[in-house]
Write a protein that holds these residues in place. Structure first.
Motif: not given
Length: 255
Positions: A10, A34, A77-78
């Motif tokens: 990430n 990501k 988010n991750h």
């Protein structure tokens, strides 16, 4: 090379809409990672976000809290942040006596303060699992180049910040490195290579007889954030065609 789901990282790319930032973002997404995209130009940010199917957050180097917010949003988010790259920057080529207080302050804000805020924010979101931080210095911070006083000072500050932060956060598993490019062909540096005469002058300063491309810098940063290269920290790596360390041989005049 693509990665398996378990190997996916990430990342947060600040200044993602610039030439190097966008190239790096594309490489990381293509490899299966990501990416949270941070940028100032909302229109460009939206286009890149759509292209890469990646979340985006509007940031402004003049508003440091937006960098903090971007990293926190990426963590939300991750679930974690494994790497942060600061591609935010500007170029000011003026001798000191022609540089205004406002230009000096802005150069420091965009190039050095944003790097400091990046380190500070990354140290918070990476405090449990470690990770990689990459900053952008410059060949101008490593070699005396005329009319670079403000930008050279700011980028030298980035180098010092890199070394100190690497020492501070090594025990937490946070690696901090920087790259120091020469002249890279980008929209930001267009005035230095757009004309044939300007390009020839700029090329003559680089021993490898060409200017850099965004891919040259992005590929090195991609290598630095890769966890396979986890035994490297506190390094300022020149990616400059020899500009800061090699004196080019005189070019032979044709004809």
């Amino acid at each position: 090379m693509s990665v398996t789901v378990g190997d996916a990282q990430n990342y947060v790319i600040l200044g993602a809409t610039g030439s190097v930032g966008s190239e790096l973002s594309r490489r990381l997404v293509k490899a299966g990672h990501k990416v949270m995209l941070g940028g100032r130009d909302q229109e460009k940010l939206n286009r890149l976000s759509t292209e890469l199917d990646s979340p985006a957050y509007k940031i402004d180097a003049a508003q440091p809290q937006t960098i903090d917010e971007c990293l926190k949003q990426a963590e939300a988010n991750h679930g974690s942040v494994d790497g942060v790259v600061n591609c935010i920057g500007s170029v000011l080529l003026k001798p000191a006596h022609l540089t205004s207080d406002e230009e000096w302050a802005q150069t420091l804000s965009v190039n050095l303060t944003s790097a400091f805020i990046t380190v500070r924010s990354a140290a918070q979101v990476m405090r449990k699992n470690g990770g990689s931080v990459v900053l952008i210095s410059s060949a101008a911070a490593r070699a005396g180049i005329a009319n670079h006083e403000a930008i050279a000072a700011a980028k030298a500050g980035v180098a010092g910040l890199t070394l100190s932060a690497a020492a501070t956060y090594a025990s937490r598993g946070i690696r901090v490195n920087a790259v120091a490019p020469g002249l890279v062909k980008s929209n930001m540096t267009r005035h230095l290579w757009e004309s044939e005469a300007a390009e020839a002058t700029s090329i003559s300063m680089h021993a490898l007889d060409r200017l850099g491309e965004p891919a040259d810098v992005a590929s090195l940063i991609e290598w630095l954030v890769n966890p396979e290269n986890s035994w490297m920290t506190g390094q300022i790596l020149g990616i400059d065609g020899g500009l800061a360390s090699v004196i080019p041989r005189p070019r032979q005049k044709s004809g």
